[in-house]
Design a protein around this motif. Structure first.
Motif, short mmCIF file in Angstrom:
data_model
loop_
_atom_site.label_atom_id
_atom_site.label_comp_id
_atom_site.label_asym_id
_atom_site.label_seq_id
_atom_site.Cartn_x
_atom_site.Cartn_y
_atom_site.Cartn_z
N ASN A 92 14.68 11.06 6.34
CA ASN A 92 13.69 10.66 5.53
C ASN A 92 14.07 10.32 3.89
O ASN A 92 13.67 10.85 2.75
CB ASN A 92 13.10 12.49 4.74
CG ASN A 92 11.35 11.61 4.27
OD1 ASN A 92 10.98 10.90 4.47
ND2 ASN A 92 10.55 12.24 3.32
N TYR A 102 14.06 7.57 7.53
CA TYR A 102 13.62 6.50 6.11
C TYR A 102 12.04 7.25 6.27
O TYR A 102 10.91 7.09 6.90
CB TYR A 102 13.89 4.94 6.65
CG TYR A 102 15.15 4.66 6.83
CD1 TYR A 102 15.70 4.83 5.71
CD2 TYR A 102 15.67 4.87 7.87
CE1 TYR A 102 16.87 4.51 6.10
CE2 TYR A 102 17.48 4.01 8.49
CZ TYR A 102 17.85 4.28 7.25
OH TYR A 102 19.04 3.33 7.73
N ALA A 103 11.99 7.24 4.85
CA ALA A 103 10.83 7.22 4.41
C ALA A 103 10.09 5.40 4.49
O ALA A 103 11.16 4.18 4.63
CB ALA A 103 10.47 6.94 2.80
N ARG A 104 8.86 5.18 5.10
CA ARG A 104 8.37 4.38 5.73
C ARG A 104 8.48 2.84 4.56
O ARG A 104 8.77 1.51 5.38
CB ARG A 104 6.77 3.98 6.41
CG ARG A 104 6.24 3.06 6.22
CD ARG A 104 4.44 3.02 6.71
NE ARG A 104 4.05 1.69 6.75
CZ ARG A 104 3.50 1.16 4.85
NH1 ARG A 104 3.46 2.21 3.85
NH2 ARG A 104 2.46 0.69 4.59
N ILE A 105 8.53 3.03 3.56
CA ILE A 105 7.92 2.23 2.56
C ILE A 105 9.21 1.36 2.70
O ILE A 105 9.99 -0.03 2.16
CB ILE A 105 7.10 2.28 0.77
CG1 ILE A 105 6.00 2.61 0.94
CG2 ILE A 105 6.96 0.87 0.44
CD1 ILE A 105 4.71 3.17 0.00
N ARG A 110 10.52 -0.53 5.08
CA ARG A 110 10.58 -2.48 5.25
C ARG A 110 10.99 -2.99 4.01
O ARG A 110 10.89 -3.98 4.57
CB ARG A 110 8.73 -2.23 4.15
CG ARG A 110 7.70 -1.35 5.45
CD ARG A 110 6.08 -1.91 4.99
NE ARG A 110 5.90 -3.04 4.96
CZ ARG A 110 5.25 -3.71 5.42
NH1 ARG A 110 3.86 -2.61 6.41
NH2 ARG A 110 4.35 -4.99 5.65
N LYS A 118 3.11 -2.01 10.92
CA LYS A 118 2.43 -1.04 12.69
C LYS A 118 1.58 -0.38 12.89
O LYS A 118 1.16 0.89 11.98
CB LYS A 118 3.68 -0.63 12.43
CG LYS A 118 4.04 -0.43 14.15
CD LYS A 118 5.37 -0.25 14.47
CE LYS A 118 6.04 0.96 13.75
NZ LYS A 118 7.86 1.25 14.03
N THR A 173 5.44 10.88 9.04
CA THR A 173 6.00 8.74 7.97
C THR A 173 5.21 8.32 9.78
O THR A 173 6.03 8.69 11.17
CB THR A 173 8.11 9.21 8.62
OG1 THR A 173 8.11 10.02 7.48
CG2 THR A 173 8.58 8.18 8.22
N TYR A 174 4.68 7.01 8.92
CA TYR A 174 4.40 5.57 9.94
C TYR A 174 3.48 6.32 10.45
O TYR A 174 2.10 5.78 11.59
CB TYR A 174 5.49 5.19 10.86
CG TYR A 174 6.19 3.90 10.40
CD1 TYR A 174 5.64 3.00 10.87
CD2 TYR A 174 7.52 3.60 10.11
CE1 TYR A 174 5.39 0.95 9.89
CE2 TYR A 174 7.70 3.09 9.51
CZ TYR A 174 7.01 1.62 9.59
OH TYR A 174 7.13 0.53 9.43
N MET A 207 1.12 7.08 6.34
CA MET A 207 1.27 5.29 5.61
C MET A 207 -0.26 5.71 5.02
O MET A 207 -0.23 4.64 3.54
CB MET A 207 0.89 4.75 7.23
CG MET A 207 0.14 3.05 6.77
SD MET A 207 0.29 1.88 8.39
CE MET A 207 2.03 2.64 9.23
#
Lengths: 188, 431
Positions: free
Chosen positions: A80, A107-110, A113, B161, B197-198, B229
């Motif tokens: 994370n 990873y955390a998504r943001i 990205r 996504k 996550t996601y 998300m």
């Protein structure tokens, strides 16, 4: 895109959140002013508690003295990585400090990205947890075409997960270059 | 095969009849929100990438709420707000809410709801991780960084996504000693800070739909603390009434199909749940209030987009009526509207503001304040090795200021009960 990334490892634990990467009090500085933006490098990872800074021993500051660039160019994180806020200042700060890639368990998504879309650094995921197999200060070499990291200090090699669907953005440089290449936005 | 509410909204925004989790799609954005921390760099990137001829894709769809570092003498922070002000003037932006004027609203996520930007069935992106809050209105909303926001600013589009959905179902009615904060702290503790996550976190069931709007926003607000998300709750009559009172924009109601596919499903019975805390230093470090009661505190804090809404202050005022706090207690209304309501709403005929002042609390001005530490003169900021109980949403090391401080996250009921005794206290012991 570079084919090989080399540099010294800086190793961290799990859940390195964006406040540890760049504490919120420093988010006031300009990211475009050439002098002021150096502050982001200077304060990179300044929120990490010292015992956890530069594992396994800890107590190793990421930035030494009055520098804004670090001697470490590759970050080895746990699970994370980059959780917390959406601040793009986080991967930006690492880029200013000279970081070329992060290898984390997840990873955390943001944050992920932001690394990709802003073209700041390459966020790799390992197939296994690497922050207990690599030590801060080890010399690493990432072979991008082979998705492989070599520990030149110990001779260990670890395969990394392929970059997947975002590879086209990483290869283009950032989201804007990708959009220009694909005709989504006008060429500058 | 059926679709979830998140998949349906994303399909609509992508101009497709259906989307599948894992698929990357380009979405048309209905609203882009930014604030004083991420707005200035977003503008710089937009100018750099789109050049001197850069155009805002749709000025009506850009909303700017300065809210983070407003009441500070920090010259850099002041310059950032000035930059937003100049930008709004230069481009004649209709949806800029300037600090120091009557238009100033307070924390962006609350203001998006109050000002009618949260519209069921739409897609909202914001340069703040807690943008997921807006999902309480049956819409898709999520946080992005400056580059993504700059891309949206110039094109109105962004890639995403399609997430798998997780379902969190609540049965029963919420007991008087529990709040939505206890519900979400339980979930985050169960699935951990990267358990979603996601993914989309969909909250449903009679226990969710019986909550008032602002409590629903507490659930969706903290979806990001589990890595989600987006958080989402189907719109119902309550949502429609709230939205219609604030905007005449048309909206579309989406519901998950009975045969929609979920990554996982979790079920909770509200009558069996306990008041919860997240112990230092992670939102998933869950425990019951009972197990940590008696922990000595140096500060109590009620505020932020997740814990400074009118319901939070009504919860707190019920317990603080006629009491005196033993620990310094800071009150920060999430929005200027909530601040005004402190004079309007009453408990036993006494206004909330009077209850808090008589109890010895300190009331600050609406903004993000100490939720994220901020400049050194920020109201309520954590100092040195303080031990704080707070209704905010994050307690990673240093989040509220000092790296040496320790923060417990809890409901407004638990924080108020703890303020009365100066130690962590179960709200059931003072009700």
């Amino acid at each position: 895109m570079e084919k090989v990334i080399t540099g010294k490892a800086f190793v961290l634990g799990d859940k390195i959140d964006t406040d540890q990467i760049i504490p919120a009090e420093h988010l006031v500085y300009s990211l475009s002013d050439p002098e002021e933006k150096k502050k982001y490098g200077y304060y990179a990872f300044s929120g990490v508690p010292l015992p956890e800074s530069g594992l396994p021993m800890g107590h190793k500051p990421f930035i030494k003295g009055d520098n804004y660039q670090s001697e470490y160019a590759i970050i080895i994180g746990g699970g994370n990585f980059g959780c917390g806020s959406s601040r793009e200042h986080a991967p930006f700060a690492l880029q200013v400090a000279g970081v070329k890639a992060v290898i984390a368990e997840s990873y955390a998504r943001i944050f992920y990205r932001n690394c990709v879309d802003g073209g700041f650094l390459i966020p790799y995921e390992g197939f296994e947890k690497l922050n207990d197999k690599i030590k801060t200060g080890d010399d690493l070499e990432i072979d991008i075409s082979a998705n492989l990291v070599k520990n030149l200090t110990t001779g260990d090699e670890f395969l990394l997960k392929p970059l997947g669907s975002v590879v086209s953005i990483i290869e283009a440089g950032d989201l804007f270059e990708y959009a220009r290449k694909t005709g989504m936005i006008a060429k500058g | 095969m059926g679709m979830t509410i998140t998949e349906k909204i994303l399909a609509k925004a992508a101009g497709k009849s259906r989307v599948t989790p894992g698929e990357s799609v380009w979405l048309s954005v209905d609203v882009l929100m930014t604030h004083d921390v991420c707005g200035p760099p977003t503008i710089d990137i937009w100018k750099r990438e789109f050049g001197p001829e850069a155009k805002i894709w749709d000025k009506e769809k850009l909303v700017i709420f300065p809210d983070h570092y407003i009441f500070t003498a920090n010259t850099h922070a002041i310059a950032n707000v000035a930059k937003l002000r100049d930008f709004a003037k230069e481009y004649d932006l209709p949806n800029y809410y300037d600090p120091g004027t009557e238009r100033y609203k307070g924390v962006c996520h609350m203001a998006l709801a109050e000002e009618g930007y949260n519209v069921p069935g739409t897609v909202l992106f914001g340069t703040d991780s807690h943008t997921c809050t807006s999902g309480a209105f049956g819409m898709f909303s999520t946080g992005v960084g400056n580059s993504d926001a700059a891309f949206i600013l110039g094109t109105g589009k962004i890639w995403e996504k399609v997430p798998e959905s997780m379902l969190f179902w609540f049965d029963g009615e919420i007991p008087p000693y529990l709040t939505a904060k206890d519900m979400i702290l339980q979930i985050i503790g169960d699935i951990t800070t990267d358990g979603a996550t996601y993914r989309a976190m969909e909250f449903a069931g009679p226990g969710v739909m019986s909550l008032p709007i602002s409590e629903r926003m507490t659930l969706t607000n903290m979806a990001i603390e589990a890595g989600g998300m987006n958080g989402i709750i189907e719109a119902d009559e309550l949502t429609e009434a709230y939205v219609k009172a604030r905007t005449d924009k048309s909206y579309e109601l989406f519901k998950s199909d009975p045969d929609a596919t979920y990554h996982s499903k979790y079920s909770y019975d509200l009558s069996k749940m306990e008041p919860m805390v997240a112990k230092p230093h992670s939102p998933d470090n869950k425990d019951t209030v009972r197990n940590v009661q008696g922990t000595k505190l140096t500060k109590c804090y009620i505020g932020s987009c997740t814990g400074g809404k009118l319901e939070d202050f009504q919860f707190a005022a019920k317990l603080l009526f006629g009491q005196t706090v033993k620990t310094p207690t800071y009150i920060v209304p999430a929005s200027t509207w909530v601040d005004q309501q402190l004079d309007v709403e009453t408990v036993n005929g006494v206004s909330l503001r009077e209850i808090f002042v008589k109890a010895g609390c300190t009331i600050g001005e609406s903004s993000c304040a100490a939720c994220l530490g901020g400049p050194s003169d920020t109201f309520g900021r954590a100092q040195d090795d303080e031990v704080i109980i707070s209704t905010t949403n994050r307690n990673f090391p240093g989040r509220m200021g000092s790296k040496k401080s320790a923060v417990y996250l809890a409901s407004a009921l638990t924080v108020a009960a703890s303020a009365i005794h100066g130690v962590i206290t179960d709200p059931r012991d003072v009700m």
